[in-house]
Design an enzyme around this catalytic site. Structure first.
Site, PDB file in Angstrom:
ATOM      1  CG  HIS A   1      -0.368  -0.294   2.469  1.00  0.00           C
ATOM      2  ND1 HIS A   1       0.054  -1.356   2.806  1.00  0.00           N
ATOM      3  CD2 HIS A   1      -0.093   0.482   3.599  1.00  0.00           C
ATOM      4  CE1 HIS A   1       0.600  -1.350   4.188  1.00  0.00           C
ATOM      5  NE2 HIS A   1       0.733  -0.035   4.448  1.00  0.00           N
TER       6      HIS A   1
ATOM      7  CG  HIS B   1       1.943   4.995   4.042  1.00  0.00           C
ATOM      8  ND1 HIS B   1       0.972   4.854   5.306  1.00  0.00           N
ATOM      9  CD2 HIS B   1       2.336   3.789   3.764  1.00  0.00           C
ATOM     10  CE1 HIS B   1       1.284   3.842   5.660  1.00  0.00           C
ATOM     11  NE2 HIS B   1       2.084   2.953   4.900  1.00  0.00           N
TER      12      HIS B   1
END
Length: 124
Positions: free
Chosen positions: A97, A99
């Site tokens: 993922h 950020h």
């Protein structure tokens, strides 16, 4: 992966504050934000870390980040934005993922709740 929290979010098994979604990527508010507007851009396909991403996956993630990042900055009055992917032991959730961390340069967080921030930045 059936025990992955992000996979459960993607499949609707766990609620989230979704700010964007298409057929390949979802973007949600971080539940423990480091700064106001801390958003995670997550591929829907379970990939453990960034070294396993295909070039297409990278493009999909960064196209969303390129759109969301400036929009979040504008809506929240941030001066800059940091984009980062954790790798190795620093990766709390083993599903890659990205950020998006708005940088306000004056202080890290305001007293606004994550719900208030979500209402400001969610896609119309």
């Amino acid at each position: 992966m059936n025990d992955c929290i992000f996979c459960k979010i993607i499949h609707g098994e766990i609620p989230s504050k979704k700010v964007f979604e298409n057929d390949k990527v979802i973007a949600i508010m971080d539940v423990n934000p480091k700064v106001d507007g801390h958003t995670l851009v997550i591929p829907k396909k379970h990939v453990t870390d960034f070294t396993e991403l295909s070039n297409e996956d990278v493009v999909d993630i960064y196209e969303v980040a390129k759109s969301l990042g400036p929009n979040i900055m504008k809506k929240l009055g941030a001066r800059a934005l940091t984009c980062g992917i954790n790798y190795g032991d620093s990766q709390a959730v083993k599903h890659v993922h990205l950020h998006l961390l708005p940088d306000y340069t004056i202080k890290e967080k305001t007293e606004r709740s994550n719900d208030e921030i979500y209402d400001i930045i969610k896609e119309d």
